[in-house]
Design an enzyme around this catalytic site. Structure first.
Site, mmCIF file in Angstrom:
data_model
loop_
_atom_site.group_PDB
_atom_site.id
_atom_site.type_symbol
_atom_site.label_atom_id
_atom_site.label_comp_id
_atom_site.label_asym_id
_atom_site.label_seq_id
_atom_site.Cartn_x
_atom_site.Cartn_y
_atom_site.Cartn_z
ATOM 1 N N HIS A 131 0.978 -1.340 -0.045
ATOM 2 C CA HIS A 131 0.214 -0.123 0.122
ATOM 3 C C HIS A 131 0.939 1.361 -0.170
ATOM 4 C CE1 HIS A 131 -4.076 -1.887 1.068
ATOM 5 N NE2 HIS A 131 -3.198 -2.675 1.480
ATOM 6 N N GLU B 273 3.603 0.040 3.655
ATOM 7 C CA GLU B 273 3.002 1.322 3.517
ATOM 8 C C GLU B 273 4.242 2.025 2.530
ATOM 9 O OE1 GLU B 273 0.099 2.604 3.251
ATOM 10 O OE2 GLU B 273 -1.064 1.583 4.831
HETATM 11 ZN ZN LIG Z 1 -3.821 1.299 0.548
#
Ligand SMILES: [Zn+2]
Length: 411
Positions: free
Chosen positions: A303, A376
Site C-alpha cells: 500500500h 506502506e
Molecule cells: Zn492502501
C-alpha cells in the site's frame, strides 16, 4: 477535543452533505491534501469516525487527509490545527503524471497485463500466468478485466505441497500507483536472474511465489481515466453518483469483518466502506480462493504511504501470539530501508477491520495461518515517476528476504 466541538463538526459536515447537490459535491471532492496535527490519543479515532478520507499517517503526531474545501473549513472551525499541503491534487496529477493519457512511468492496467504476458512468454519454464478472478465490472458485463497472477517456481505447473507458497500483492487501493510497480519488479528480478544468481534461483526453486500486482483493476482504470484520487473498487452499490460508489476491498475480508465502526464504515459514501457482507466483492473472493487452494505461509500487501511495515492485529490494539515472529520479520524488512515496523498495539497505526492481514493470519479454519503483512511505501500516493526506481529498490531486497523467510514459517 470537547464533545460539543465534535458535535458541531459532525453537524457541519452533515449539513455540507445535504446543502451541496451530490454531483457538484463529487466534482469538488477530494481535492486538497491537508495535514492535521494530532494532540491526544483519541484524535485519530475521532477523525476516522467523521468519515474523512485518511491518506496516511506521518510520524506519531500528524495525519494527512484528502479533503474538500468544506471539510477543511469544518475541521478548522472545530478547532483542529490543519495545514494545506497541496491545493489541487487532481490538477497536480494531470500536470505531473497523467500528461499523455498514460501514467508516465507507472503501468496502466493494460501495460501491466502486457508485461505479465511478456514475462510468462520469456520464461515458460519458470512462470505461469493465471487469471484468479474477475473484477466487479466484469461480473456485471461492464468491462473485461481480470485479476492476474504470475506464479513463479521451477515447476510452475506443479502444486508441490512441500514448497511454501508466498503471496505478493499490490493495488488493493486504486490510487496507490507505486504498489503495482514493486510486485512487477520482484517478478522481473526473479525471472531475469534465475540463471545467473544463486540466491534468486534458490528462492524460485524452493518456493511457489504468487505475484498479484493489481488486486483492484477497475479502480486502477478509474484512476487512469476519471478520478486520480479514487481508492475503492467500482461496485456501484446500486447508486449512479460516484460519491456513493465503491467498496474498500481492504475492509471486505472475512475475519472480524465489521468488528466496529472505527475500523471500517457502514456508509457507501465512506472511503473505508466495508461492503454489504464479508467477501461480498469479487476481488476479495479471488484472493480468498487462491489462498485457500494452496499452502501459503506468508503474504505481503503493498500500500502507500507512510514508510511502514505493519502486521496484525489490525482490528484491535492487541498483539498476536506470534508477535515475536512478526517483529523479527519487521526488523529484517526495515534493515534495508528504515521503515518503521509494528502494529496498532504499538501505537503505529489506526485500527482497521476486514483487512487482508487479519484474515491471512486470523482465519485458521478454512486454511492454515498465513503471516500477512502490509508495507506502506513512500511519502505520497503518486510520487513523480522519476522516484519510481528508488522506491522499488528500497523494497526489492527486503521483499526477497521475506520470500526467503517464508520457508522458515512452514508449520
Ligand atoms: Zn492502501
Amino acid at each position: 477535543m470537547k464533545k460539543s466541538v465534535l458535535r458541531a463538526l459532525v453537524l457541519t459536515l452533515v449539513c455540507c452533505q445535504w446543502v451541496i447537490p451530490a454531483p457538484l459535491r463529487a466534482a469538488a471532492e477530494r481535492r486538497m491534501l491537508v495535514e492535521v496535527e494530532l494532540r491526544q490519543a483519541g484524535d485519530v479515532n475521532a477523525l476516522q469516525q467523521l468519515g474523512l478520507d485518511i491518506a496516511g499517517r506521518v510520524g506519531p503526531d500528524r495525519l494527512q487527509l484528502i479533503a474538500s474545501a468544506d471539510e477543511l473549513a469544518a475541521l478548522r472551525q472545530a478547532g483542529w490545527s490543519v495545514k494545506v499541503l497541496e491545493t489541487d491534487l487532481v490538477s497536480r496529477f494531470a500536470r505531473t503524471i497523467n500528461t499523455d493519457g498514460a501514467l508516465d512511468g507507472y503501468h496502466t492496467y493494460a501495460e501491466m497485463l502486457a508485461e505479465m504476458q511478456q514475462i510468462a512468454a520469456a520464461y515458460p519454464n519458470l512462470v505461469k500466468l493465471v487469471d484468479i478472478g474477475d473484477s466487479w465490472e466484469k461480473t456485471q458485463g461492464l468491462a473485461d478485466r481480470d485479476i492476474w497472477a504470475l506464479k513463479i517456481s521451477d515447476q510452475p505447473e506443479v502444486d508441490d505441497p512441500n514448497k511454501p507458497d508466498v503471496l505478493i500483492m499490490g493495488c488493493h487501493h486504486a490510487r496507490e500507483l507505486i504498489t503495482v510497480e514493486i510486485p512487477l519488479a520482484i517478478a522481473a528480478f526473479l525471472t531475469q536472474n534465475h540463471a545467473s544468481d544463486r540466491a534468486a534461483r534458490a528462492l524460485v526453486n524452493g518456493r511457489e511465489i504468487w505475484i498479484v500486482p493489481m488486486v483492484n483493476p477497475d479502480g486502477h482504470v478509474y484512476v487512469e481515466t476519471t478520478d486520480p484520487m479514487w481508492r475503492k473498487n467500482r461496485n456501484n452499490n446500486g447508486f449512479t453518483v460516484p460519491l456513493l460508489q465503491g467498496v474498500d476491498i481492504n475492509r471486505n475480508y472475512g475475519y472480524m469483518w465489521g468488528y466496529d465502526r472505527e475500523g471500517s464504515s457502514v456508509l457507501p459514501m465512506s472511503e473505508d466502506y466495508r461492503g454489504s457482507g464479508p467477501f461480498s466483492e469479487p476481488e476479495t473472493q479471488a484472493i480468498r480462493d487462491l489462498v485457500e487452494a494452496h499452502n501459503f505461509t506468508f503474504s505481503l500487501s503493498y500500500h502507500s504511504y507512510g514508510n511502514y511495515f505493519l502486521f496484525p492485529w489490525d482490528y484491535h490494539a492487541e498483539d498476536t501470539p506470534d508477535d515475536a515472529v512478526f517483529n523479527l520479520l519487521g526488523r529484517i524488512y526495515s534493515f534495508w530501508n528504515g521503515y518503521v515496523y509494528g502494529n496498532v498495539a504499538d501505537g503505529l497505526m489506526y485500527v482497521t477491520n476486514g483487512d487482508s492481514d487479519d484474515w491471512m493470519y486470523g482465519e485458521q479454519t478454512t486454511k492454515d495461518k498465513v503471516f500477512g503483512v502490509t508495507v506502506e511505501v513512500g511519502d505520497e500516493f503518486q510520487p513523480p515517476s522519476d522516484q519510481i526506481p528508488a522506491l522499488v529498490n528500497e523494497n526489492l531486497t527486503p521483499a526477497l528476504m521475506m520470500i526467503a523467510m517464508a520457508g522458515w514459517l512452514m508449520p
